[in-house]
Every structure is written in structure tokens, then in C-alpha cells.
Design an enzyme around this catalytic site. Structure first.
Site, PDB file in Angstrom:
ATOM      1  N   ASN A 182      38.187   7.836 -52.170  1.00 51.60           N
ATOM      2  CA  ASN A 182      39.561   8.343 -52.097  1.00 51.60           C
ATOM      3  C   ASN A 182      39.625   9.359 -50.963  1.00 51.60           C
ATOM      4  OD1 ASN A 182      42.118   9.362 -52.453  1.00 51.60           O
ATOM      5  ND2 ASN A 182      41.724  10.278 -54.452  1.00 51.60           N
ATOM      6  N   ASP A 193      48.498   3.144 -54.577  1.00 49.93           N
ATOM      7  CA  ASP A 193      49.104   4.034 -55.563  1.00 49.93           C
ATOM      8  C   ASP A 193      50.552   3.657 -55.860  1.00 49.93           C
ATOM      9  OD1 ASP A 193      48.111   6.067 -57.146  1.00 49.93           O
ATOM     10  OD2 ASP A 193      49.084   7.651 -55.996  1.00 49.93           O
TER      11      ASP A 193
END
EC number: 2.7.2.15
Length: 402
Positions: free
Chosen positions: A11, A143
Site C-alpha cells: 500500500n 479502493d
């Protein structure tokens, strides 16, 4: 293929790389850490909560090299079978996770102006991982993709059509990986059939959002084109009258950029309390009688309850309200206050269950005579990313979800 394959989850943020290594069978975390301060002299790496070690090379690739070295020290480097990347924004191009190809990279680049701080960092992570792990299949997990099932009436703004058509201005939503994971777990915990269920998930952390999940699909969410819309957050204002911001800019001779900084970095819990954006600090101040800390928390709770009730209107039936995220999982006070605000829905709290620490994991916190079940489900975005990577990629290991 290695006998014991693992998935590396990456990430990349605007100045950091969070990473986890999970086994490909149960998706248990074998190691995790963070490289922070990337592209600065203060760049460091911390593994498994250990002491930070200064990075010799400050770039994303330099940080990933240091992470790869840590894997090598633990005899995990040759076990990396798949790499899963969290991507901030997939625009309206990506409705699901995708195996990374040149075309996927180009499409991520195309939508990156929608989230420039994060998407370009995500791309740096992909490119660096390709150099360091040649031949290892990589998967992009977006996301925003979970919210691409929203209907036009849920994602359109009341703006001239040309801005949607020409610039893609619409509501996209975020925290999708968390909302997807938690809603899937909720179906098991609440013994619901996914194809006939209605949930409202409250992901509450320094960033916070609400999601209405009908029959396993996102049908509404509180964040918009950017993560600024919706709930009041740590430093973000959430919903605010644009006219108020225009008036402030005019009265104080501030620019649009100044206003963007104010609503993103100086508002929310911090702005109202004048004390901190950290809810733990504000809860302590709440009990000490700090009036503005109390007002900040009351405003935070009011917005959460209002959005939960509003999102329920997008469902055919409300089976459950689920709390997750750092605040949603750990704050007994916030959950209690939110549920008290939702008395109109017939929600009743079991104070003993609500008071249990987060180490108790998934649990129902509503009383037996409640009209709507309330629960706490710890999120696990890394596991969701790893599962997507395993399902899309090639790995010789049996996979168990629970």
C-alpha cells in the site's frame, strides 16, 4: 511454485509504503511493516513494530529493496507467489480488481488526476515491484471499485451535465476494500443470506465513511469524488456548504487552494476541538470536561448517526449496522453515542458487549430485543487484497476465507 507460497501486499501512500506478507492458505500475517518518509532524508523502515532503521535509498524502489531484504532475511523472498497492490482510485474504468498488465497500468495512469497524491505513488510501487520481483504476478485492488455498483441517482452531483460527461465529475466513494470485507463477514456473523440482505457499514477512523450494502453490493456511500465528502473526520470537514467556503475566501482573501487546505487539513475533530485530530486525546479531554472536545465528539457522532439513518433509505430492509475501522472497533464511547442517536430505528445496545475490548474480535453489541442488529467487525483490508490476488492469480494452495 514454492511449496509454501505467500502474498506480498503493498500500500503505497504519498510518502510511505505499508506492507504485509500473508500465507496463501489461511491469509495469516507472517510479517508486516512500514517504510515512511519516502523521498526525504528521514526515510526509515520499521518491521513488525520494531525500531525504525534509516533507509540508505529514499525512493519507492529503495524502500521496496529494503523490504525485499527483510523478506530475504526471513527466508520468505522465494515464497512470494503474488503481489497485491492497493490502488486509491480506479475511476469508472475499474469495477473490480485486476491482474496488472501494461493496459491496466495505462488506465490507472489515465484516472490518476482524480487522486494525484496517491495514485502516482501507487504506480511507483507497481513499477518498483516489477523491477524487484520479475515474473511474479501482480494484482491491483481498487479502493473505489466496490462502489461502482451504485446507480446514477446515487453517484451524480446536481451540477451541469458537461462536468460529468467531459471531466468525470461524480461520486466514486472510498474505503471500498474495507466495506467489502466487513459486509462479507457480517453475512456470516448475522446469519444472513447475501442475496437478500441490507447492511449499513460505518468505517470510522481518521478517515471515515458510511456504506449501504444491499444484497452484497454497494448502493450508496458517504464519500464522493474525493474522500472529503460525507462524515466529519480527523482533519477533514466532511459535508460543508460550498457557499460558506466561497464567503470565507472572499472575506479573508484566501485562494481556492487555501480553502482546500482548510477543509482537508485543518477542520473536523481538530478544527472544532482546537486540541487534536486524535479521538483518543479527545475522549480523555471529554472525561475531563473540555467543552470544545465534547462538542467535537458530539458533532462527529451526530454526523455519523445522520448518515447511517440516511443510508438506510437506500436499502430494502435494514438487517444490521456494522462498526469497523480504528475508531469503530475501539471506541466504546462513540459506538454508544451513535446507537443512542439511532433510537428512532429501534436500535438497542448491550452495554456489556459494547464495553468488551477489540481483542474479542467480531461480536454483536445490540441487545436481544433490538429491531436492528449492531455489530463490531474488525476490518482486514490486507486479507481482502491478498484474497483478490489469490483468486485472480495463479497459486498452488488451497484458500480458506474465514
Amino acid at each position: 511454485m514454492n511449496e509454501f507460497p505467500v502474498v506480498l501486499v503493498i500500500n503505497c501512500g504519498s510518502s510511505s509504503i505499508k506492507f504485509s506478507v500473508l500465507d496463501a492458505t489461511h491469509c495469516d500475517v507472517l510479517m508486516a511493516g512500514i517504510a515512511d518518509g519516502i523521498n526525504s532524508e528521514d526515510a526509515f523502515l520499521s518491521v513488525n513494530g520494531g525500531e525504525p532503521a534509516k533507509l540508505a535509498h529514499h525512493s519507492y524502489e529503495g524502500a521496496l529493496k529494503a523490504i525485499a531484504f527483510e523478506l530475504e532475511k526471513r527466508n520468505l523472498i522465494d515464497s512470494v507467489a503474488l503481489i497485491g497492490h492497493r490502488i486509491a482510485h480506479g475511476g469508472n474504468i475499474f469495477t473490480a480488481s485486476a491482474i496488472i498488465t501494461d493496459e491496466v497500468i495505462e488506465n490507472i495512469r489515465r484516472v490518476s488526476p482524480l487522486a494525484p497524491l496517491h495514485n502516482y505513488a501507487n504506480l511507483s510501487g507497481i513499477e518498483s515491484a516489477q523491477h524487484l520481483f520479475p515474473g511474479v504476478q501482480q494484482v491491483a485492488v481498487f479502493d473505489t471499485s466496490f462502489h461502482q455498483t451504485m446507480a446514477p441517482e446515487a453517484y451524480l452531483y446536481g451540477l451541469p451535465w458537461k462536468y460529468f460527461e467531459e471531466l468525470g465529475v461524480r461520486r466514486y466513494g472510498f474505503h471500498g476494500t474495507s466495506h467489502r470485507y466487513v459486509s462479507q463477514r457480517a453475512h456470516d456473523l448475522l446469519a444472513l443470506q447475501e442475496e437478500d440482505s441490507g447492511l449499513v457499514v460505518a468505517h470510522l477512523g481518521n478517515g471515515a465513511s458510511i456504506c449501504a450494502v444491499r444484497n452484497g453490493q454497494s448502493v450508496d456511500t458517504s464519500m464522493g469524488m474525493t474522500p472529503l465528502e460525507g462524515l466529519m473526520m480527523g482533519t477533514r470537514s466532511g459535508d460543508v456548504d460550498f457557499g460558506a467556503m466561497a464567503w470565507i475566501a472572499s472575506e479573508t482573501n484566501q485562494t481556492l487552494g487555501d480553502m482546500e487546505r482548510v477543509v482537508n487539513k485543518e477542520s473536523g475533530l481538530l478544527g472544532i476541538s482546537g486540541l487534536s485530530s486524535d479521538l483518543r486525546v479527545l475522549e480523555k479531554a471529554w472525561h475531563e470536561g473540555h467543552e470544545r472536545a465534547q462538542l467535537a465528539i458530539k458533532t462527529f457522532v451526530h454526523r455519523i448517526a445522520r448518515h447511517i439513518a440516511g443510508h438506510a433509505a437506500s436499502l430494502h430492509r435494514l438487517d444490521g449496522i456494522i462498526f469497523t475501522g480504528g475508531i469503530g472497533e475501539n471506541s466504546v464511547l462513540i459506538r454508544r453515542l451513535v446507537i443512542e442517536h439511532l433510537a428512532v430505528l429501534g436500535v438497542k445496545l448491550d452495554h456489556e458487549m459494547n464495553s468488551l475490548p477489540n481483542s474479542h474480535g467480531e461480536r454483536i453489541i445490540s441487545s436481544k430485543d433490538t429491531n436492528v442488529i449492531c455489530a463490531v467487525i474488525p476490518t482486514n483490508e490486507e486479507k481482502m487484497i491478498a484474497l483478490d490476488a489469490i483468486h485472480l492469480g495463479k497459486v498452488n494452495a488451497p484458500v480458506e476465507f474465514a
